[in-house]
Write a protein that holds these residues in place. Structure first.
Motif, PDB file in Angstrom:
ATOM      1  N   LYS A 204      -5.205   1.393 -10.655  1.00 15.08           N
ATOM      2  CA  LYS A 204      -4.561   2.515  -9.958  1.00 15.08           C
ATOM      3  C   LYS A 204      -4.031   2.111  -8.592  1.00 15.08           C
ATOM      4  N   SER A 205      -4.780   1.294  -7.879  1.00 10.67           N
ATOM      5  CA  SER A 205      -4.410   0.988  -6.501  1.00 10.67           C
ATOM      6  C   SER A 205      -3.516  -0.232  -6.375  1.00 10.67           C
ATOM      7  N   TYR A 206      -3.526  -1.107  -7.389  1.00 12.81           N
ATOM      8  CA  TYR A 206      -2.806  -2.364  -7.221  1.00 12.81           C
ATOM      9  C   TYR A 206      -1.813  -2.648  -8.338  1.00 12.81           C
ATOM     10  N   THR A 207      -2.232  -2.539  -9.589  1.00 10.02           N
ATOM     11  CA  THR A 207      -1.418  -3.004 -10.697  1.00 10.02           C
ATOM     12  C   THR A 207      -0.343  -2.012 -11.110  1.00 10.02           C
ATOM     13  N   LEU A 208      -0.695  -0.740 -11.228  1.00 11.82           N
ATOM     14  CA  LEU A 208       0.212   0.232 -11.810  1.00 11.82           C
ATOM     15  C   LEU A 208       1.349   0.714 -10.914  1.00 11.82           C
ATOM     16  N   PRO A 209       1.145   0.935  -9.609  1.00  9.86           N
ATOM     17  CA  PRO A 209       2.208   1.552  -8.808  1.00  9.86           C
ATOM     18  C   PRO A 209       3.552   0.840  -8.897  1.00  9.86           C
ATOM     19  N   LYS A 210       3.569  -0.489  -8.768  1.00  5.69           N
ATOM     20  CA  LYS A 210       4.838  -1.217  -8.829  1.00  5.69           C
ATOM     21  C   LYS A 210       5.469  -1.119 -10.208  1.00  5.69           C
ATOM     22  N   ALA A 211       4.628  -1.221 -11.250  1.00  2.00           N
ATOM     23  CA  ALA A 211       5.158  -1.144 -12.611  1.00  2.00           C
ATOM     24  C   ALA A 211       5.749   0.238 -12.877  1.00  2.00           C
ATOM     25  N   ILE A 212       5.078   1.280 -12.401  1.00  2.00           N
ATOM     26  CA  ILE A 212       5.589   2.639 -12.592  1.00  2.00           C
ATOM     27  C   ILE A 212       6.918   2.814 -11.863  1.00  2.00           C
ATOM     28  N   ALA A 213       6.991   2.325 -10.623  1.00  2.00           N
ATOM     29  CA  ALA A 213       8.231   2.441  -9.857  1.00  2.00           C
ATOM     30  C   ALA A 213       9.380   1.728 -10.567  1.00  2.00           C
ATOM     31  N   ALA A 214       9.115   0.534 -11.092  1.00  2.00           N
ATOM     32  CA  ALA A 214      10.157  -0.213 -11.802  1.00  2.00           C
ATOM     33  C   ALA A 214      10.534   0.483 -13.104  1.00  2.00           C
ATOM     34  N   PHE A 215       9.541   1.045 -13.796  1.00  2.00           N
ATOM     35  CA  PHE A 215       9.804   1.747 -15.051  1.00  2.00           C
ATOM     36  C   PHE A 215      10.681   2.964 -14.815  1.00  2.00           C
ATOM     37  N   ARG A 216      10.449   3.656 -13.714  1.00  2.00           N
ATOM     38  CA  ARG A 216      11.234   4.851 -13.411  1.00  2.00           C
ATOM     39  C   ARG A 216      12.713   4.516 -13.163  1.00  2.00           C
ATOM     40  N   GLU A 217      13.000   3.303 -12.780  1.00  2.14           N
ATOM     41  CA  GLU A 217      14.398   2.913 -12.573  1.00  2.14           C
ATOM     42  C   GLU A 217      15.150   2.824 -13.890  1.00  2.14           C
TER      43      GLU A 217
END
Length: 406
Positions: A204-217
């Motif tokens: 939650k704090s490290y792995t997912l945020p960047k992946a979610i942001a990139a996925f939303r693009e």
């Protein structure tokens, strides 16, 4: 991807007999031979194909005077439906060979609901039907199987082992059919369903945020649902088909044989204290000093907790007695800020807190605590295009960021 309901607008909403007829047409290339194989009339097969094509939203076959051929979309759908029956049919045959032809989707959904709620009334409420309808559906399965599927105890209605196996197989089969809806939506440039991800605190704090942001693009509208909880609960949910995949610290060896683990990167453990803690100003910290303070640590059975215990066991020093068990970095941070507690946590998870001056890393060598962080999948799981995109982004971003840190 979460299981879809039994509506006519979904592949899972079609009768199992219609789906079997669809597969038979793909396999034989003939409506007539498919009708014979499925013990239904030729018009019934033709009607089933028409209904399934309407649900898919695009043609699934090419027709000639001699043969009917599944096109690319038809082959894609057939693969999903075949995977669904590969889960379902062995469990049905285990109870009764006839169930492969007689069991209905409504009966199997009732079985799943009663198994999970252990109560006919609660199962009916979950399905949005009457209690007698659920009872009748389960009774029909029991009659065909010539055995009871549930045992009544003082705690509720408990599924027998064969019933548990069938309910699990049916749940995974319905999940494949919901994946089929997503596959068909992909071919028509639309989206349906959601991606459900199990996440540990580090994820939650490290792995997912960047992946979610990139996925939303690239996928701005597809819903994402992050399910939190202890590793054991998340693993059980993954195996039941309630999660698409799980992100967190991997277990070596894997806890069960029906999962696949993929390493994303490695993390290590760090000991932390509040900024005003006496040990935060030390140049060197001994195990005996560590043992004299209260601690905030992960629950027993987690990799970090094993590393924490080994600090004292390896030094033949008694374990600290004053311990708060939690997987919450926020709770750890607040306790460290206002008390003499120390913490043992993921270095990557604590990184942002340390940089912001909210906690301090203690000078204690833990280089041997490297542990793999990654993705856990069900074996032989077939992701949709959207799920595969997310996995690809998940694999790329943590590694890039971790290399930048190093």
């Amino acid at each position: 991807m979460s299981e879809t309901g039994s509506t006519s607008s979904s592949i899972a909403g079609h009768s199992l007999r219609h789906l079997r007829a669809f597969l038979a047409v793909v396999d034989t290339g003939s409506v007539t031979r498919a009708a014979e194989a499925c013990f239904v009339s030729q018009p019934a097969v033709t009607q089933a194909l028409s209904k399934i094509e309407r649900t898919a939203g695009l043609p699934l076959f090419s027709r000639t005077p001699q043969r009917i051929f599944a096109n690319a979309a038809g082959e894609t759908l057939a693969r999903r439906i075949a995977r669904a029956f590969a889960y379902l049919d062995p469990a049905l045959a285990e109870l009764s060979p006839r169930l492969k032809m007689t069991a209905t989707g409504a009966q199997l959904r009732s079985l799943i609901a009663v198994r999970e709620t252990e109560n006919f009334t609660l199962a009916a409420e979950r399905l949005g039907v009457s209690q007698p309808a659920v009872y009748r559906a389960v009774s029909q399965l029991e009659e065909e199987a010539s055995r009871p599927l549930f045992q009544r105890t003082s705690y509720g209605i408990v599924a027998t082992r064969p019933a548990q196996a069938l309910a699990q197989a049916a749940k995974l089969a319905f999940l494949e059919l919901s994946q089929a809806d997503a596959d068909m939506a992909e071919l028509t440039a639309t989206e349906c369903g959601e991606i459900v991800i199990g996440a540990t605190p580090l994820a939650k704090s490290y792995t997912l945020p960047k992946a979610i942001a990139a996925f939303r693009e690239v996928r701005p509208n597809l819903p994402l649902r992050i399910q939190e909880g202890p590793y054991g609960e998340l693993m059980s949910a993954l195996r039941r088909g309630e999660l698409d995949f799980l992100v967190g610290a991997l277990r070596i060896p894997p806890p069960t044989s029906d999962i696949e683990q993929r390493v994303l990167f490695h993390d290590s453990v760090v000991l932390v204290g509040g900024i005003q803690h006496p040990l935060s100003r030390s140049q060197k910290v001994t195990v005996e000093e560590l043992a004299s303070y209260p601690w905030v640590v992960s629950p027993k059975g987690t990799p970090i907790r094993r590393y924490f215990d080994s600090i004292f066991l390896d030094a033949q020093c008694p374990l600290p007695r004053n311990i708060v068990e939690t997987g919450s970095l926020i709770l750890m941070r607040e306790l460290l800020d206002g008390t003499a507690h120390l913490g043992c946590t993921s270095r990557l998870q604590a990184e942002a807190e340390i940089k912001r001056g909210l906690m301090h890393a203690l000078p204690f060598e833990l280089g041997h605590t490297s542990r793999p962080i990654g993705v856990v999948l069900r074996k032989d799981w077939l992701p949709t295009a959207a799920q595969q995109t997310f996995l690809d982004l998940l694999s790329a971003h943590p590694t890039q960021r971790y290399n930048q840190i190093l």
